[in-house]
Design a protein around this motif. Structure first.
Motif, PDB file in Angstrom:
ATOM      1  N   SER A   1       1.067  -1.377   0.220  1.00 48.38           N
ATOM      2  CA  SER A   1      -0.079   0.591   0.286  1.00 48.38           C
ATOM      3  C   SER A   1       0.902   1.111   0.178  1.00 48.38           C
ATOM      4  CB  SER A   1      -1.084  -0.082   1.244  1.00 48.38           C
ATOM      5  OG  SER A   1      -0.234  -0.014   2.104  1.00 48.38           O
TER       6      SER A   1
ATOM      7  N   THR B   1       0.267   4.418   1.476  1.00 48.25           N
ATOM      8  CA  THR B   1      -1.060   5.149   2.504  1.00 48.25           C
ATOM      9  C   THR B   1      -0.070   5.671   3.483  1.00 48.25           C
ATOM     10  OG1 THR B   1      -1.479   3.412   3.351  1.00 48.25           O
ATOM     11  CG2 THR B   1      -2.983   3.595   1.767  1.00 48.25           C
TER      12      THR B   1
ATOM     13  N   PRO C   1      -4.835   7.442   1.167  1.00 47.30           N
ATOM     14  CA  PRO C   1      -4.052   7.549   0.097  1.00 47.30           C
ATOM     15  C   PRO C   1      -3.100   8.662  -0.248  1.00 47.30           C
ATOM     16  CG  PRO C   1      -6.616   7.027  -0.868  1.00 47.30           C
ATOM     17  CD  PRO C   1      -6.035   7.430   0.668  1.00 47.30           C
TER      18      PRO C   1
ATOM     19  N   GLN D   1      -1.936   3.917  -6.558  1.00 43.43           N
ATOM     20  CA  GLN D   1      -2.328   2.903  -5.987  1.00 43.43           C
ATOM     21  C   GLN D   1      -2.349   2.205  -6.247  1.00 43.43           C
ATOM     22  OE1 GLN D   1      -2.941   4.825  -2.662  1.00 43.43           O
ATOM     23  NE2 GLN D   1      -1.794   5.966  -3.339  1.00 43.43           N
TER      24      GLN D   1
ATOM     25  N   GLN E   1      -4.703   7.182 -13.302  1.00 42.48           N
ATOM     26  CA  GLN E   1      -4.373   7.820 -12.536  1.00 42.48           C
ATOM     27  C   GLN E   1      -2.980   8.936 -12.192  1.00 42.48           C
ATOM     28  OE1 GLN E   1      -3.353   5.377  -7.898  1.00 42.48           O
ATOM     29  NE2 GLN E   1      -4.064   3.301  -9.627  1.00 42.48           N
TER      30      GLN E   1
END
Length: 290
Positions: A65, A67, A73, A79, A240
């Motif tokens: 991850s 984050t 995020p 991500q 993204q």
């Protein structure tokens, strides 16, 4: 010299066979295979580890991850896809929820579980997909709407009573009161919001597709079977790209070129779909900005 009894000779032969096989299969063969692997494919044999500044930062084969401490995020990073196991190699696995899992268990206010924790209910797979789609849409500045989802990010599912015949009562079971139901009426009957703790099992389950068109790709809202998938689809990476380019002060063409550089083709040229390795891509972005 007197010969040993046959049963002793048989046991000695078995013991010799055991020692020889243990030596061959337990020592010589593993050492040989390990030596060949280290010589021919050293990186893969050691877990495809990726390093930055001389330190291991992850594996090209295991997702992770990107984050902050609260789970939000980090907007300058691409991500990964969701993980049912939290990207933990020791907890690899899927949610084991199927396409028929569309009904939530609404949390009852003030109720506690057997361990004394507040009742959090249970989200169906459909609601998990809807919630993730809404979050991704908000993050990327696009519509997070998709079929069978309400505007507030839960599964658009009705319970119709009676189960057979003309409806007399209709409940939007995944929208807890005092939420406004996503449909005002169904077949002339006013739709109610769901009441936590009420049993709606006797009703007929009716998922409502709606007319929404999904913009957020499927891999952005569904977890992989292993929960460790290091790749995302090219479509999700492209979605993204504008955010990452904006947050890093880079040109969109530069970010798209990096996506192409870290895109792997189909296995054996025809199996599966191309994928983008998220960790490798994010590491390259960090190096690009020093």
């Amino acid at each position: 010299m007197e010969r040993l009894p046959s049963w002793i000779r048989q046991h000695l032969a078995a013991l010799r066979a055991l020692l020889v096989l243990t030596l061959v299969t337990g020592a010589i063969y593993p050492l040989l295979v390990t030596g060949i692997a280290q010589a021919v494919m050293n990186g893969n044999a050691n877990g495809s580890r990726l390093q930055e500044g001389g330190k291991d930062v992850g594996s090209a084969l295991i997702g992770q991850s990107f984050t902050d401490g609260d789970g939000h995020p980090l907007t300058k990073y691409f991500q990964s896809r969701p993980s049912a196991g939290g990207y933990d190699p020791l907890a690899s696995g899927a949610s084991n929820l199927g396409p028929q899992d569309v009904l939530d268990t609404l949390p009852v206010p003030g109720a506690k579980d057997d361990e004394g924790n507040p009742d959090t209910g249970r989200q169906s797979l459909l609601t998990q997909v809807c919630a993730r789609s809404k979050e991704v849409g908000a993050l990327e500045g696009v519509s997070g709407a998709r079929p069978y989802c309400t505007g507030d990010g839960v599964g658009a599912v009705l319970k119709v009573f009676p189960a057979v015949g003309t409806p007399t009562r209709v409940v939007s079971v995944n929208q807890a009161c005092p939420a406004t139901p996503f449909l005002p009426a169904y077949q002339g009957v006013k739709v109610e919001c769901g009441k936590p703790g009420e049993d709606y099992a006797a009703g007929r389950t009716v998922p409502v597709r709606g007319d929404a068109r999904a913009v957020v790709p499927p891999d952005a809202v569904t977890a992989s079977g292993s929960g460790l998938d290091p790749h995302i689809s090219v479509a999700y990476a492209e979605l993204q790209a504008p955010r990452v380019a904006r947050e890093r002060g880079l040109g969109l063409d530069t970010v798209r070129a990096l996506i192409g550089r870290h895109t792997t083709g189909r296995a054996l040229g025809f199996m599966g779909e191309p994928g983008v390795n998220v960790l490798e891509l994010n590491l390259n972005l960090d190096r690009l900005k020093g």
